[in-house]
Design an enzyme around this catalytic site. Sequence first.
Site, PDB file in Angstrom:
ATOM      1  N   CYS A 124      50.397 -25.323  23.506  1.00 47.70           N
ATOM      2  CA  CYS A 124      51.191 -24.286  22.818  1.00 47.70           C
ATOM      3  C   CYS A 124      52.113 -24.856  21.741  1.00 47.70           C
ATOM      4  CB  CYS A 124      51.993 -23.484  23.828  1.00 47.70           C
ATOM      5  SG  CYS A 124      50.938 -22.671  25.044  1.00 47.70           S
ATOM      6  N   HIS A 257      57.497 -19.986  19.955  1.00 51.72           N
ATOM      7  CA  HIS A 257      56.239 -19.795  20.687  1.00 51.72           C
ATOM      8  C   HIS A 257      56.410 -18.573  21.587  1.00 51.72           C
ATOM      9  CE1 HIS A 257      52.801 -20.181  23.116  1.00 51.72           C
ATOM     10  NE2 HIS A 257      53.428 -20.675  24.169  1.00 51.72           N
ATOM     11  N   ASN A 287      50.561 -14.522  25.344  1.00 45.77           N
ATOM     12  CA  ASN A 287      50.709 -15.922  24.913  1.00 45.77           C
ATOM     13  C   ASN A 287      49.364 -16.379  24.332  1.00 45.77           C
ATOM     14  OD1 ASN A 287      50.892 -18.692  24.737  1.00 45.77           O
ATOM     15  ND2 ASN A 287      51.867 -18.967  26.733  1.00 45.77           N
TER      16      ASN A 287
HETATM   17  N1  ACO Z   1      51.763  -9.487  39.413  1.00 45.75           N
HETATM   18  C1  ACO Z   1      52.511  -9.231  40.501  1.00 45.75           C
HETATM   19  N2  ACO Z   1      53.152 -10.192  41.194  1.00 45.75           N
HETATM   20  C2  ACO Z   1      53.025 -11.467  40.752  1.00 45.75           C
HETATM   21  C3  ACO Z   1      52.241 -11.791  39.607  1.00 45.75           C
HETATM   22  C4  ACO Z   1      51.602 -10.733  38.947  1.00 45.75           C
HETATM   23  N3  ACO Z   1      50.860 -10.940  37.835  1.00 45.75           N
HETATM   24  N4  ACO Z   1      52.305 -13.121  39.421  1.00 45.75           N
HETATM   25  C5  ACO Z   1      53.099 -13.625  40.383  1.00 45.75           C
HETATM   26  N5  ACO Z   1      53.525 -12.627  41.195  1.00 45.75           N
HETATM   27  C6  ACO Z   1      54.403 -12.712  42.355  1.00 45.75           C
HETATM   28  C7  ACO Z   1      54.405 -14.093  42.980  1.00 45.75           C
HETATM   29  O1  ACO Z   1      53.310 -14.248  43.862  1.00 45.75           O
HETATM   30  C8  ACO Z   1      55.738 -14.077  43.706  1.00 45.75           C
HETATM   31  O2  ACO Z   1      55.581 -13.371  44.903  1.00 45.75           O
HETATM   32  P1  ACO Z   1      56.338 -13.860  46.246  1.00 45.75           P
HETATM   33  O3  ACO Z   1      57.807 -13.798  45.908  1.00 45.75           O
HETATM   34  O4  ACO Z   1      55.886 -12.879  47.263  1.00 45.75           O
HETATM   35  O5  ACO Z   1      55.874 -15.263  46.470  1.00 45.75           O
HETATM   36  C9  ACO Z   1      56.648 -13.244  42.788  1.00 45.75           C
HETATM   37  O6  ACO Z   1      55.746 -12.508  41.950  1.00 45.75           O
HETATM   38  C10 ACO Z   1      57.566 -14.073  41.925  1.00 45.75           C
HETATM   39  O7  ACO Z   1      56.812 -15.128  41.326  1.00 45.75           O
HETATM   40  P2  ACO Z   1      57.510 -16.181  40.408  1.00 45.75           P
HETATM   41  O8  ACO Z   1      56.513 -17.245  40.039  1.00 45.75           O
HETATM   42  O9  ACO Z   1      58.808 -16.605  41.030  1.00 45.75           O
HETATM   43  O10 ACO Z   1      57.853 -15.296  39.115  1.00 45.75           O
HETATM   44  P3  ACO Z   1      58.689 -15.717  37.855  1.00 45.75           P
HETATM   45  O11 ACO Z   1      59.823 -14.798  37.661  1.00 45.75           O
HETATM   46  O12 ACO Z   1      58.963 -17.203  37.804  1.00 45.75           O
HETATM   47  O13 ACO Z   1      57.681 -15.382  36.679  1.00 45.75           O
HETATM   48  C11 ACO Z   1      56.204 -16.487  35.122  1.00 45.75           C
HETATM   49  C12 ACO Z   1      56.445 -16.088  36.582  1.00 45.75           C
HETATM   50  C13 ACO Z   1      56.095 -15.224  34.289  1.00 45.75           C
HETATM   51  C14 ACO Z   1      54.894 -17.282  35.035  1.00 45.75           C
HETATM   52  C15 ACO Z   1      57.382 -17.336  34.604  1.00 45.75           C
HETATM   53  O14 ACO Z   1      57.670 -18.358  35.507  1.00 45.75           O
HETATM   54  C16 ACO Z   1      57.111 -17.935  33.238  1.00 45.75           C
HETATM   55  O15 ACO Z   1      57.013 -17.244  32.242  1.00 45.75           O
HETATM   56  N6  ACO Z   1      57.057 -19.289  33.144  1.00 45.75           N
HETATM   57  C17 ACO Z   1      56.886 -19.958  31.866  1.00 45.75           C
HETATM   58  C18 ACO Z   1      55.495 -19.877  31.359  1.00 45.75           C
HETATM   59  C19 ACO Z   1      55.472 -20.497  29.972  1.00 45.75           C
HETATM   60  O16 ACO Z   1      56.434 -20.492  29.250  1.00 45.75           O
HETATM   61  N7  ACO Z   1      54.392 -21.067  29.552  1.00 45.75           N
HETATM   62  C20 ACO Z   1      54.484 -21.657  28.203  1.00 45.75           C
HETATM   63  C21 ACO Z   1      53.651 -22.677  28.021  1.00 45.75           C
HETATM   64  S1  ACO Z   1      52.025 -22.081  28.084  1.00 45.75           S
HETATM   65  C22 ACO Z   1      50.986 -23.321  27.512  1.00 45.75           C
HETATM   66  O17 ACO Z   1      51.389 -24.358  27.065  1.00 45.75           O
HETATM   67  C23 ACO Z   1      49.506 -23.069  27.676  1.00 45.75           C
END
Ligand code: ACO
Length: 330
Positions: A124, A257, A287
């Site tokens: 990214c 990004h 993304n």
């Molecule tokens: N739908 C419903 N529930 C979900 C989903 C979904 N799509 N995905 C995860 N959950 C659930 C999880 O299982 C978890 O459930 P649990 O509490 O029962 O275990 C709950 O939601 C919370 O999950 P978290 O991982 O804590 O959610 P978080 O608020 O951290 O959000 C996310 C996840 C969106 C991936 C976030 O961490 C994020 O955006 N991280 C950064 C990603 C990023 O910036 N990437 C950039 C680089 S990409 C590249 O280089 C290719």
Amino acid sequence: MIESTPRHSRIAGTGSALPPRRVDNVELAAELAERGIDTSDAWIVERTGIRARHFAAPEVNASDLAVQAARHALEAAGLQGSDIDLIVVATSTPDMTFPSTATIVQRKLGIVHGCPALDVQAVCSGFIYATTVADAMIRTGSARHALVIGAEVFSRILNFDDRTTCVLFGDGAGAVVLSASDTPGILATDLHADGRHLDILCTPGVVARGGVLGDPFLRMDGQAVFKLAVGVLESTARTVLEKAGRRETDIDWLVPHQANIRIMQSTARKLKLPMDKVIVTVDRHGNTSAASIPLAFDEAVRSGRIQRGDTVLLEGVGGGFTWGAVLLDF
Ligand code: ACO
């Protein structure tokens, strides 16, 4: 005759391309439900800000989207393919293992005079890396007009049985023509990588013995990526401003990004920028990895938000772990 070395590079034109198939969260959630995967529009919007993404048809490759974006950028710059003397494509979803997607783009654009063409792989952060490479080659006199492209078909590496990743990504391409200039365009660049974190975001499969060995799908520890991203995006922004002798208050537009609206809000807060100075497309594109920054940039230029003379901060973060920023006067 020895040509005098141009001192600067400047964006001469921008372009972008999105595949026509738009999939909103409701449609994606319904498709995933058929596979027994539970998600919802409400969860995706609340955690990421994403409402829809575009997915390419099976026969469309990264180079096809790259070529469309490049044609728009060439037109905006008032240039022909024959004027281009460097092609840099940032992608993590290349058409083939080799040759590079850049050479495929070169062929599809009919550029036959033998200019160098190379891919940059920084996930990214790829467009930030590619722009930095092209800027350096222009400033040292190796190129006068460079096509710099970010193009991805991330839908190909998504595991649609993994709801923690498959809702986040989309396909698309963005391009700029970077040209030699007597007046400053790119003011400063800043690149970093830290391979110690490669496991938190990777697609670990390798091509071997006629197939993919290992996991061909993207894996991500979202929380670890989130924590690292907010820190490095602030530090690279400050570094690039310092290198250029500019301040936060000089920034007219931040084009980050487009991974997650919460990361963008955090960066804006740290740089004391109101959100109306931040270009946001993650809601409509998801993304798109290396394509996300040039896609957002082009949309903002074409809608008249980013204007000639504006100071723009581009910054990216991605797998590797990689990160970096480009500060420019448009
Ligand atoms: N739908 C419903 N529930 C979900 C989903 C979904 N799509 N995905 C995860 N959950 C659930 C999880 O299982 C978890 O459930 P649990 O509490 O029962 O275990 C709950 O939601 C919370 O999950 P978290 O991982 O804590 O959610 P978080 O608020 O951290 O959000 C996310 C996840 C969106 C991936 C976030 O961490 C994020 O955006 N991280 C950064 C990603 C990023 O910036 N990437 C950039 C680089 S990409 C590249 O280089 C290719």
